[in-house]
Write an enzyme that holds these catalytic residues in place. Structure first.
Site, PDB file in Angstrom:
ATOM      1  N   TYR A 169       0.846  -1.191   0.000  1.00 53.64           N
ATOM      2  CA  TYR A 169       0.000   0.000   0.000  1.00 53.64           C
ATOM      3  C   TYR A 169       0.881   1.240   0.000  1.00 53.64           C
ATOM      4  CZ  TYR A 169      -3.585   3.362   1.344  1.00 53.64           C
ATOM      5  OH  TYR A 169      -4.430   4.434   1.373  1.00 53.64           O
ATOM      6  N   ASP A 208      -1.927  15.675   6.664  1.00 52.72           N
ATOM      7  CA  ASP A 208      -2.663  14.936   5.635  1.00 52.72           C
ATOM      8  C   ASP A 208      -3.960  15.659   5.305  1.00 52.72           C
ATOM      9  OD1 ASP A 208      -3.565  12.977   3.906  1.00 52.72           O
ATOM     10  OD2 ASP A 208      -4.307  11.669   5.505  1.00 52.72           O
ATOM     11  N   ASP A 223      -3.033   5.738  -2.702  1.00 52.96           N
ATOM     12  CA  ASP A 223      -4.009   6.705  -2.216  1.00 52.96           C
ATOM     13  C   ASP A 223      -3.983   7.927  -3.136  1.00 52.96           C
ATOM     14  OD1 ASP A 223      -5.476   8.587  -0.819  1.00 52.96           O
ATOM     15  OD2 ASP A 223      -4.340   8.411   1.044  1.00 52.96           O
ATOM     16  N   ASP A 238      -6.236  10.390  -2.897  1.00 52.43           N
ATOM     17  CA  ASP A 238      -7.013  11.441  -2.238  1.00 52.43           C
ATOM     18  C   ASP A 238      -8.341  11.683  -2.968  1.00 52.43           C
ATOM     19  OD1 ASP A 238      -5.292  11.768  -0.111  1.00 52.43           O
ATOM     20  OD2 ASP A 238      -4.205  13.439  -1.007  1.00 52.43           O
ATOM     21  N   HIS A 272      -7.317   4.474  -5.007  1.00 56.73           N
ATOM     22  CA  HIS A 272      -8.631   4.771  -4.430  1.00 56.73           C
ATOM     23  C   HIS A 272      -8.854   6.277  -4.364  1.00 56.73           C
ATOM     24  CE1 HIS A 272      -7.075   5.758  -0.369  1.00 56.73           C
ATOM     25  NE2 HIS A 272      -6.379   4.646  -0.396  1.00 56.73           N
ATOM     26  N   GLU A 313     -11.587   9.316  -2.856  1.00 60.67           N
ATOM     27  CA  GLU A 313     -12.521   9.500  -1.755  1.00 60.67           C
ATOM     28  C   GLU A 313     -13.582  10.553  -2.057  1.00 60.67           C
ATOM     29  OE1 GLU A 313      -9.869  11.997   1.371  1.00 60.67           O
ATOM     30  OE2 GLU A 313      -8.970  10.178   0.536  1.00 60.67           O
ATOM     31  N   CYS A 320      -7.641  13.810   7.348  1.00 60.37           N
ATOM     32  CA  CYS A 320      -7.381  12.405   7.642  1.00 60.37           C
ATOM     33  C   CYS A 320      -8.700  11.717   7.959  1.00 60.37           C
ATOM     34  CB  CYS A 320      -6.429  12.289   8.833  1.00 60.37           C
ATOM     35  SG  CYS A 320      -6.245  10.607   9.462  1.00 60.37           S
ATOM     36  N   ARG A 344     -13.426   5.188  -2.022  1.00 54.34           N
ATOM     37  CA  ARG A 344     -13.423   5.341  -0.565  1.00 54.34           C
ATOM     38  C   ARG A 344     -14.545   6.297  -0.184  1.00 54.34           C
ATOM     39  NH1 ARG A 344      -8.590   7.960   3.234  1.00 54.34           N
ATOM     40  NH2 ARG A 344     -10.007   9.348   4.358  1.00 54.34           N
ATOM     41  N   GLU A 375     -14.410   3.982   5.095  1.00 53.03           N
ATOM     42  CA  GLU A 375     -13.484   4.509   6.089  1.00 53.03           C
ATOM     43  C   GLU A 375     -14.132   4.629   7.461  1.00 53.03           C
ATOM     44  OE1 GLU A 375     -10.686   4.594   7.144  1.00 53.03           O
ATOM     45  OE2 GLU A 375      -9.601   6.329   6.352  1.00 53.03           O
ATOM     46  N   ASN A 396      -9.316  -0.543   6.734  1.00 53.92           N
ATOM     47  CA  ASN A 396      -8.157   0.285   7.055  1.00 53.92           C
ATOM     48  C   ASN A 396      -7.776   0.053   8.517  1.00 53.92           C
ATOM     49  OD1 ASN A 396      -6.198   2.208   7.347  1.00 53.92           O
ATOM     50  ND2 ASN A 396      -7.536   3.966   7.028  1.00 53.92           N
TER      51      ASN A 396
END
Length: 309
Positions: free
Chosen positions: A48, A62, A89, A91, A116, A118, A126, A161, A191, A213
């Protein structure tokens, strides 16, 4: 040597096969390229690449401050170091539809196996912090549809996500997961699930694979791999764990150096030079050099009598 001999296409096929296998796929987060071969050697199924880790390495929170170029380059650096599939990731996609389409192309070119996206509002937070905001369902679906339409390799995994559980509750999370699947997501990343029962509820709601996660200090308990598999989770990530382990050790040993003026007492806790050379395949590079530079330059005497056309 230099990079994996397994092609991005082969690794994407492997990721899809793993997600369909019925066996939990374990993806620790590689916080440097050098940790990727270690993850591979220790028998995990994939690697990952965490956005939180990339931000932390740059000394940033983040909150979506990393750029597409930075993320793609890190994806390339880590993906080249392992035969395993990599999941990155992305974002919120670095913008909306057209920006997101370019992000998919850049990450494809970087050699990742999946990414992924989101459904948070920019600037993101985060996923295990309070105060998040999510976009409308229509916009969340548009992001996934744009990514699916933009990919050139149909085996690239587009994972959706959703952070809506921490904002609107579990019923909304189930509805959002269904909508993201309908938009074309190959997998769902719900998440901040609080319990195994919540993971089971997402599993029952969608047909595509789901991700857990397992980040420390977050909203989810640190369930075992067996517990997650038992409720139908397909992939578990440990995104920041290796960074936290390493930074904890660095801080402890720097304290020792400050107090004593030497790290002699820490040597037994360090990775040896020999092990480092194993991980970066030093012997193969050395052998390559020897193979290239083992010739002799002809002397002037040996060249006498030769003619040139």
């Amino acid at each position: 040597m230099l990079s994996t001999s397994v092609s991005p296409s082969e690794k994407r096929t492997a990721l899809r096969a793993g997600l369909a296998s019925g066996t939990l796929q374990r993806f620790p987060g590689a916080f440097t390229p050098l940790t990727a071969p270690l993850i591979q050697q220790l028998g995990f199924e994939g690697v990952y690449i965490s956005g939180a880790v990339m931000s932390a390495e740059l000394g940033l929170p983040d909150i979506g401050l990393t750029t597409l170029s930075e993320v793609a380059e890190r994806g390339r650096q880590i993906s080249r170091m392992t035969d395993l599939p990599t999941l990155i990731d992305a974002d919120t996609g670095f913008g909306e539809a057209m920006n997101l389409a370019r992000a998919v192309h850049e990450l494809e070119d970087a050699g990742v196996s999946g990414l992924h996206l989101e459904d948070q509002v920019n600037p993101k937070r985060c996923g295990h912090l309070d105060g998040k905001e999510v976009v409308s369902q229509d916009l969340a679906m548009q992001r996934i549809a744009a990514a699916v339409a933009a990919r050139r390799d149909s085996d690239l995994v587009i994972m959706a996500r959703t952070d809506i559980r921490g904002v609107q509750g579990m019923a909304a999370a189930i509805d959002r997961a269904k909508a993201l699947e309908a938009a074309g997501a190959d997998a769902i990343f719900p998440e901040a699930m609080a319990t195994l029962e919540e993971f089971a509820a997402i599993r029952a709601a969608v047909q595509v694979p789901i991700l857990a996660n397992m980040t420390e200090f977050g909203k989810s308990a640190l369930f075992t791999h067996q517990q997650l598999q038992d409720v139908g989770v397909n992939i578990a990530i440990h995104p920041v764990s290796l960074l936290r382990i390493a930074m904890g050790a660095i801080e402890r040993e720097l304290g020792l150096l400050s107090e004593t003026g030497t790290l002699d007492g820490a040597v037994d806790r360090m990775q040896t030079r020999a092990r480092l050379y194993e991980l970066n395949d030093y012997a193969a590079y050395n052998a390559f050099d020897e193979g290239v530079f083992n010739f002799e330059v002809p002397s002037a005497a040996s060249m006498e009598g030769t003619t040139h056309a």
